[in-house]
Design a protein around this motif. Structure first.
Motif, PDB file in Angstrom:
ATOM      1  N   PHE A 247       0.844  -1.190   0.000  1.00 36.74           N
ATOM      2  CA  PHE A 247       0.000   0.000   0.000  1.00 36.74           C
ATOM      3  C   PHE A 247       0.882   1.244   0.000  1.00 36.74           C
ATOM      4  O   PHE A 247       2.008   1.229   0.498  1.00 36.74           O
ATOM      5  CB  PHE A 247      -0.916   0.020   1.226  1.00 36.74           C
ATOM      6  CG  PHE A 247      -1.823  -1.168   1.331  1.00 36.74           C
ATOM      7  CD1 PHE A 247      -3.078  -1.159   0.746  1.00 36.74           C
ATOM      8  CD2 PHE A 247      -1.414  -2.316   2.002  1.00 36.74           C
ATOM      9  CE1 PHE A 247      -3.918  -2.244   0.848  1.00 36.74           C
ATOM     10  CE2 PHE A 247      -2.242  -3.414   2.106  1.00 36.74           C
ATOM     11  CZ  PHE A 247      -3.502  -3.382   1.520  1.00 36.74           C
ATOM     12  N   SER A 248       0.370   2.300  -0.551  1.00 35.40           N
ATOM     13  CA  SER A 248       1.081   3.580  -0.536  1.00 35.40           C
ATOM     14  C   SER A 248       0.096   4.682  -0.145  1.00 35.40           C
ATOM     15  O   SER A 248      -0.874   4.944  -0.881  1.00 35.40           O
ATOM     16  CB  SER A 248       1.708   3.876  -1.902  1.00 35.40           C
ATOM     17  OG  SER A 248       2.423   5.085  -1.854  1.00 35.40           O
ATOM     18  N   PRO A 249       0.281   5.340   0.973  1.00 32.03           N
ATOM     19  CA  PRO A 249       1.342   5.069   1.948  1.00 32.03           C
ATOM     20  C   PRO A 249       1.127   3.727   2.649  1.00 32.03           C
ATOM     21  O   PRO A 249       0.019   3.183   2.630  1.00 32.03           O
ATOM     22  CB  PRO A 249       1.219   6.239   2.919  1.00 32.03           C
ATOM     23  CG  PRO A 249      -0.234   6.617   2.845  1.00 32.03           C
ATOM     24  CD  PRO A 249      -0.628   6.422   1.415  1.00 32.03           C
ATOM     25  N   GLY A 250       2.195   3.225   3.255  1.00 34.63           N
ATOM     26  CA  GLY A 250       2.131   1.931   3.913  1.00 34.63           C
ATOM     27  C   GLY A 250       1.180   1.936   5.104  1.00 34.63           C
ATOM     28  O   GLY A 250       1.021   2.940   5.797  1.00 34.63           O
ATOM     29  N   VAL A 251       0.528   0.806   5.312  1.00 30.99           N
ATOM     30  CA  VAL A 251      -0.370   0.651   6.454  1.00 30.99           C
ATOM     31  C   VAL A 251       0.003  -0.635   7.187  1.00 30.99           C
ATOM     32  O   VAL A 251       0.600  -1.553   6.612  1.00 30.99           O
ATOM     33  CB  VAL A 251      -1.849   0.595   6.019  1.00 30.99           C
ATOM     34  CG1 VAL A 251      -2.278   1.903   5.380  1.00 30.99           C
ATOM     35  CG2 VAL A 251      -2.078  -0.575   5.068  1.00 30.99           C
ATOM     36  N   VAL A 252      -0.352  -0.701   8.450  1.00 37.23           N
ATOM     37  CA  VAL A 252      -0.116  -1.900   9.247  1.00 37.23           C
ATOM     38  C   VAL A 252      -1.241  -2.891   8.985  1.00 37.23           C
ATOM     39  O   VAL A 252      -2.414  -2.594   9.246  1.00 37.23           O
ATOM     40  CB  VAL A 252      -0.040  -1.553  10.751  1.00 37.23           C
ATOM     41  CG1 VAL A 252       0.082  -2.829  11.580  1.00 37.23           C
ATOM     42  CG2 VAL A 252       1.136  -0.627  11.029  1.00 37.23           C
ATOM     43  N   THR A 253      -0.881  -4.042   8.447  1.00 36.77           N
ATOM     44  CA  THR A 253      -1.891  -5.056   8.151  1.00 36.77           C
ATOM     45  C   THR A 253      -1.818  -6.246   9.103  1.00 36.77           C
ATOM     46  O   THR A 253      -2.767  -7.025   9.175  1.00 36.77           O
ATOM     47  CB  THR A 253      -1.722  -5.581   6.711  1.00 36.77           C
ATOM     48  OG1 THR A 253      -0.414  -6.150   6.573  1.00 36.77           O
ATOM     49  CG2 THR A 253      -1.903  -4.455   5.704  1.00 36.77           C
ATOM     50  N   GLY A 254      -0.702  -6.428   9.811  1.00 43.48           N
ATOM     51  CA  GLY A 254      -0.527  -7.570  10.691  1.00 43.48           C
ATOM     52  C   GLY A 254      -0.736  -7.221  12.153  1.00 43.48           C
ATOM     53  O   GLY A 254      -1.034  -6.080  12.512  1.00 43.48           O
ATOM     54  N   ALA A 295      -2.125 -14.845  13.115  1.00 41.44           N
ATOM     55  CA  ALA A 295      -1.266 -15.401  12.071  1.00 41.44           C
ATOM     56  C   ALA A 295      -0.898 -14.262  11.118  1.00 41.44           C
ATOM     57  O   ALA A 295      -1.188 -13.090  11.370  1.00 41.44           O
ATOM     58  CB  ALA A 295      -1.995 -16.517  11.336  1.00 41.44           C
ATOM     59  N   PHE A 296      -0.250 -14.588  10.022  1.00 44.79           N
ATOM     60  CA  PHE A 296       0.082 -13.568   9.034  1.00 44.79           C
ATOM     61  C   PHE A 296      -1.182 -13.122   8.303  1.00 44.79           C
ATOM     62  O   PHE A 296      -2.081 -13.935   8.053  1.00 44.79           O
ATOM     63  CB  PHE A 296       1.111 -14.109   8.042  1.00 44.79           C
ATOM     64  CG  PHE A 296       2.534 -13.967   8.506  1.00 44.79           C
ATOM     65  CD1 PHE A 296       3.496 -13.475   7.654  1.00 44.79           C
ATOM     66  CD2 PHE A 296       2.903 -14.315   9.794  1.00 44.79           C
ATOM     67  CE1 PHE A 296       4.814 -13.331   8.074  1.00 44.79           C
ATOM     68  CE2 PHE A 296       4.208 -14.185  10.219  1.00 44.79           C
ATOM     69  CZ  PHE A 296       5.178 -13.685   9.358  1.00 44.79           C
ATOM     70  N   PRO A 297      -1.282 -11.873   7.917  1.00 40.88           N
ATOM     71  CA  PRO A 297      -2.487 -11.396   7.226  1.00 40.88           C
ATOM     72  C   PRO A 297      -2.577 -11.952   5.813  1.00 40.88           C
ATOM     73  O   PRO A 297      -1.572 -12.242   5.161  1.00 40.88           O
ATOM     74  CB  PRO A 297      -2.302  -9.880   7.215  1.00 40.88           C
ATOM     75  CG  PRO A 297      -0.815  -9.675   7.262  1.00 40.88           C
ATOM     76  CD  PRO A 297      -0.287 -10.799   8.104  1.00 40.88           C
ATOM     77  N   ARG A 298      -3.794 -12.091   5.339  1.00 39.91           N
ATOM     78  CA  ARG A 298      -4.076 -12.423   3.941  1.00 39.91           C
ATOM     79  C   ARG A 298      -4.670 -11.176   3.294  1.00 39.91           C
ATOM     80  O   ARG A 298      -5.799 -10.774   3.636  1.00 39.91           O
ATOM     81  CB  ARG A 298      -5.071 -13.576   3.839  1.00 39.91           C
ATOM     82  CG  ARG A 298      -4.469 -14.973   3.888  1.00 39.91           C
ATOM     83  CD  ARG A 298      -3.758 -15.298   5.173  1.00 39.91           C
ATOM     84  NE  ARG A 298      -3.403 -16.721   5.252  1.00 39.91           N
ATOM     85  CZ  ARG A 298      -2.660 -17.252   6.221  1.00 39.91           C
ATOM     86  NH1 ARG A 298      -2.178 -16.481   7.192  1.00 39.91           N
ATOM     87  NH2 ARG A 298      -2.399 -18.534   6.217  1.00 39.91           N
ATOM     88  N   LEU A 299      -3.910 -10.560   2.421  1.00 40.50           N
ATOM     89  CA  LEU A 299      -4.413  -9.365   1.754  1.00 40.50           C
ATOM     90  C   LEU A 299      -5.534  -9.758   0.784  1.00 40.50           C
ATOM     91  O   LEU A 299      -5.711 -10.934   0.437  1.00 40.50           O
ATOM     92  CB  LEU A 299      -3.278  -8.656   1.025  1.00 40.50           C
ATOM     93  CG  LEU A 299      -2.073  -8.239   1.898  1.00 40.50           C
ATOM     94  CD1 LEU A 299      -1.052  -7.480   1.060  1.00 40.50           C
ATOM     95  CD2 LEU A 299      -2.516  -7.418   3.098  1.00 40.50           C
ATOM     96  N   SER A 300      -6.264  -8.781   0.317  1.00 42.75           N
ATOM     97  CA  SER A 300      -7.446  -9.074  -0.503  1.00 42.75           C
ATOM     98  C   SER A 300      -7.106  -9.831  -1.768  1.00 42.75           C
ATOM     99  O   SER A 300      -7.901 -10.643  -2.256  1.00 42.75           O
ATOM    100  CB  SER A 300      -8.175  -7.771  -0.848  1.00 42.75           C
ATOM    101  OG  SER A 300      -7.315  -6.898  -1.576  1.00 42.75           O
ATOM    102  N   GLY A 313      -9.557  -8.557   2.502  1.00 44.15           N
ATOM    103  CA  GLY A 313      -8.567  -9.433   3.102  1.00 44.15           C
ATOM    104  C   GLY A 313      -8.920  -9.754   4.547  1.00 44.15           C
ATOM    105  O   GLY A 313      -9.934  -9.290   5.080  1.00 44.15           O
ATOM    106  N   PHE A 314      -8.083 -10.548   5.203  1.00 44.25           N
ATOM    107  CA  PHE A 314      -8.415 -10.943   6.579  1.00 44.25           C
ATOM    108  C   PHE A 314      -7.149 -11.283   7.362  1.00 44.25           C
ATOM    109  O   PHE A 314      -6.082 -11.533   6.793  1.00 44.25           O
ATOM    110  CB  PHE A 314      -9.393 -12.121   6.600  1.00 44.25           C
ATOM    111  CG  PHE A 314      -8.884 -13.395   5.978  1.00 44.25           C
ATOM    112  CD1 PHE A 314      -8.417 -14.444   6.767  1.00 44.25           C
ATOM    113  CD2 PHE A 314      -8.876 -13.571   4.592  1.00 44.25           C
ATOM    114  CE1 PHE A 314      -7.975 -15.629   6.200  1.00 44.25           C
ATOM    115  CE2 PHE A 314      -8.435 -14.748   4.011  1.00 44.25           C
ATOM    116  CZ  PHE A 314      -7.976 -15.778   4.810  1.00 44.25           C
ATOM    117  N   LEU A 315      -7.275 -11.275   8.680  1.00 44.60           N
ATOM    118  CA  LEU A 315      -6.192 -11.589   9.602  1.00 44.60           C
ATOM    119  C   LEU A 315      -6.639 -12.741  10.492  1.00 44.60           C
ATOM    120  O   LEU A 315      -7.406 -12.554  11.444  1.00 44.60           O
ATOM    121  CB  LEU A 315      -5.843 -10.375  10.465  1.00 44.60           C
ATOM    122  CG  LEU A 315      -4.687 -10.557  11.463  1.00 44.60           C
ATOM    123  CD1 LEU A 315      -3.369 -10.771  10.723  1.00 44.60           C
ATOM    124  CD2 LEU A 315      -4.584  -9.345  12.393  1.00 44.60           C
TER     125      LEU A 315
END
Length: 802
Positions: A247-254, A295-300, A313-315
């Motif tokens: 993502f830009s800008p970066g986001v926290v997904t985990g 666990a690790f996130p699964r992006l969309s 996506g989901f975590l």
């Protein structure tokens, strides 16, 4: 730095318990808290008079800090004990192992009131320090229930049996006829998080923690006691993930940090006299712990995502539901010249796994989003008889102490399959089966196994002359699954002058392969070239492992050598103990042995071996790693009673520890292949050698004056390697120093209010480099960091004693 730490170093720092000194004057060297029972069967010995190094941590030292986790509290007091606090490693997020002297968590024996404790059902199979071990979970025992902890820093298999290679930790429960106390605390992390992809940083206020405990002593008759402790704690999760580069800008997904944990514990410890010379005793303990980690996130756009269920996506979250039980009853007394202790103890650890906010992609749009993923159970029952008596040997200065006894132990281990949707292949679009984040145990993974063993030991402790004390011990054990083992030990102490002695020991030891290591199995189904194939962990005796050359597991064997000195004069004392531990045939979890129909000649050969079983990738537990560990422990302590300034207890302690891997495992089958695959590769070798700090020291000062008190502690950590498959991706945690500070005020001699900070200056290990991290940017800091990676923790605590 190494030279300085060799002068300071010590394996069990404040295990010399600051609070003992507060309860005695500088001239009083005989306080009851100083008398130890671990490592010796001769009554009345203090920790400075023992043949082997034994340190003592009392309850006040454990509770005068921000953490309520026993493992974390001990790690801040004992320089040779480390508690890394990993994240994103499945069940190990909730059952986090501690290590002593850089060895495996299950190479330290844990006793409860002097009786063998039971291991957790969990076996650590993911990428954490302690991978492949099945150890006692220190955090199942609340600190509020403890009177003290005794740490024997020496091999003691000949005295206590399997597992006592690195040493012994003896957890001693409170024994009170009256009085009590209640404590409540609140804390949270208040920190600035700067990661490799987010150098500007972000403020975090998370990990909010609440605790409450109460204990009460009751008198039974004239001399009996019953002490009851109740404890509750709730810790909210933390997140120290880096940002995602997708993502830009970066986001926290985990979500990378401490798991969410809530625990409820109840302990009762009692004893009543039977006649004039006998006492019946027993204890009951129960803890229920709920955990949730990510666990690790699964992006969309992840191939395993179903957009109709999770368009963004989901975590996945891994849920653990843990029940831990302890029970014991026994009788101890005198029969003529003999002192007899007969007991029965029982321990049980149950872990139920669940997954939520997830899906089984092979079910497509009809997939559930939460799953019951199965469970593991471990049970241990021990019947023991211990006998001591004085024996007069004409040539010796004093009567010797002869101890002998027998033990019978029964162990069992179960794996129960999860619900079908947690593991089954629904056949949708050829996607992988199983709940994402933690595929459930399958019916083929279910096991129900047990074993028993009996043992006999003899121990003779002799004061040969007024200056020379010699202790000789031997033990024989017979296991129903692998046979017999005999170990021995000789330890001696020579008092050169009043207050100055040298001591040393030579011993052999062993660790029996755990049932968890022998029988743990977990498999998942992957779709490869349109064909469903199994990958996973298999027992060493399974047909899959056997075809790769695996054999039934054998015991680990050790040789321990130590040499030290003790000096004490008035309020000053120093102990120095050097050691070497040689371990042969260590049990480890192998690498993934992967086959391929179109890969290299070696991969094709492995594929041919595994194809009849429908498996393409397998790993298993195996013997064959040899290591040598060398180190030195030093503890320096000084107690000062200055009337105007108050009372000071100063400790300077540290540990230097170095492990070298000297042999790697092989099998005849895999060694015959064109390019034999590594069974224990670079990452795991370096984890053994550099996964814990070679140097660690603690400088602490405890001050009290009237109703006021304070504790200041500096803990220094040597750098730790976070290894990867290639050297170019390795990185280090860095040399770090962490400062803890607590201030206290007591009102009316009963109510104490404390405020404090762990990691006052918000120290972090070095960041995980962006080049090492995945696109999702989950891992912000190294998992192997010996002090975690959560930053500054602020807390307040209110205690009332009566």
């Amino acid at each position: 730095m190494r030279t300085q730490l060799l002068l300071l170093a010590a394996a069990s720092a404040s295990a010399l318990s600051v609070s003992v000194a507060q309860a005695q004057t500088a001239d009083d060297q005989t306080a009851v808290e100083e008398v130890v029972v671990t490592g010796t069967r001769t009554a009345g010995r203090s920790r400075l008079d023992t043949v082997s190094p034994v340190d003592v941590v009392d309850s006040k030292a454990l509770t005068r800090q921000g953490s309520t986790e026993l493992a974390q509290a001990l790690s801040t007091l004992a320089p040779s004990l480390n508690f890394p606090r990993p994240s994103a490693v499945d069940g190990t997020d909730s059952v986090r192992p501690a290590t002593l002297r850089g060895l495996a968590p299950d190479q330290t024996l844990v006793l409860l009131n002097g009786k063998r404790g039971h291991a957790a059902a969990l076996v650590n199979v993911n990428g954490s320090v302690g991978r492949g071990s099945a150890a006692f979970d220190l955090n199942t025992i609340p600190t509020a229930a403890l009177d003290r902890v005794e740490i024997l820093r020496e091999g003691a298999a000949a005295q206590y049996g399997s597992d006592a290679i690195a040493g012994v930790v003896n957890l001693r429960l409170r024994e009170a006829r009256s009085g009590g106390g209640a404590t409540a605390s609140y804390g949270l992390y208040n920190t600035e998080v700067k990661t490799a992809r987010d150098t500007d940083g972000r403020k975090a206020k998370d990990g909010v923690t609440y605790t409450a405990s109460v204990w009460q002593g009751f008198g039974i008759g004239e001399d009996g006691y019953l002490t009851v402790t109740a404890d509750w704690s709730k810790r909210n999760p933390t997140n120290r993930s880096d940002v995602s580069s997708a993502f830009s800008p970066g986001v926290v997904t985990g979500r990378y940090g401490d798991a969410e944990i809530e625990s409820k514990s109840l302990f009762a410890n009692g004893g009543v006299p039977i006649g004039e010379t006998w006492k019946a005793y027993g204890w009951l303990g129960y803890q229920h712990r709920d955990g949730e980690s990510a666990a690790f996130p699964r992006l969309s756009n992840n191939a395993a995502n179903i957009l109709s269920i999770y368009p963004n996506g989901f975590l996945p979250k891994i849920v653990t539901d843990i029940d831990d039980y302890n029970a014991a009853f026994g009788a101890k007394g005198e029969a003529g010249a003999y002192t007899i202790d007969a007991s029965f103890t029982y321990g049980q650890n149950d872990i139920d796994y669940g997954v939520k906010d997830s899906l089984n992609a092979s079910y497509g749009p009809t997939s559930p989003t939460s799953f019951k993923a199965g469970s593991m159970r471990y049970r241990q029952a021990v019947a023991s008889l211990d006998v001591t008596r004085p024996v007069t040997i004409a040539a010796f200065a004093q009567p010797s102490t002869l101890a002998f006894g027998a033990e019978y132990r029964k162990e069992s281990y179960d794996i129960v399959a999860g619900e079908q949707a947690s593991w089954a292949n629904g056949g949708y679009n050829g996607l992988a089966a199983g709940a994402q984040g933690f595929p459930g145990f399958r019916p083929s993974n279910a096991v129900d196994v047990s074993r028993d063993n009996y043992s006999f030991y003899v121990d003779l402790d002799s004061q040969v002359t007024d200056k020379l004390d010699v202790d000789v011990a031997a033990r024989f054990e017979d296991y129903s699954d692998f046979g017999t083992k005999t170990t021995g030990k000789i330890a001696a102490r020579y008092d050169i002058a009043d207050g100055f002695a040298v001591r040393g020991a030579v011993s052999t030891g062993f660790r029996a392969p755990a049932l968890q290591q022998q029988y743990f199995t977990a498999t998942s189904t992957n779709i490869i070239s349109g064909t469903a194939t199994e990958v996973g962990t298999f027992p060493a005796t399974s047909p899959v492992s056997a075809v790769l050359g695996a054999k039934a597991l054998e015991p680990e064997e050790s040789k321990n050598y130590s040499l030290g000195l003790v000096y004490h004069r008035g309020p000053f004392e120093v102990t120095v103990d050097a050691y070497q531990i040689d371990i042969d045939n260590r049990i480890v979890l192998s690498e993934n042995i992967q086959g391929s129909a179109t890969g290299t000649a070696t991969q094709q050969a492995i594929y041919t071996l595994l194809q009849p079983y429908g498996v393409t990738t397998a790993r298993f537990f195996i013997n064959g790693v040899d290591t040598t560990t060398k180190g030195v422990d030093v503890v320096v302590r000084y107690r000062l009673d200055a009337a105007e300034a108050g009372r000071f207890d100063l400790t300077l302690a540290g540990n230097y520890n170095e492990t070298e891997v000297t042999r790697l495992p092989t099998t005849n089958t895999l060694s015959s292949l064109p390019v034999p695959p590594a069974l224990f590769a670079r990452v795991n070798v370096l984890t053994f050698e550099r996964g814990t700090p070679r140097t660690k020291f603690v400088a602490s000062g405890d001050w009290s004056k009237g109703p006021w008190g304070a504790t200041l502690k500096l803990t220094g950590y040597g750098t730790v390697l976070q290894p990867n498959a290639t050297a170019s991706l390795d990185y280090w945690t860095g040399r770090k120093a962490v400062i803890d500070l607590e201030a206290r005020r007591t009102f009316a001699d009963k109510l104490t209010w404390a405020v404090g900070a762990n990691n006052l200056f918000d120290e972090y290990p070095n960041r995980t480099p962006a080049a090492v991290n995945s696109t999702s940017g989950v891992v912000g800091f190294p998992n192997y960091s010996p002090f975690g990676f959560n930053g500054r923790f602020l807390y307040t605590r209110l205690s009332y004693n009566w």
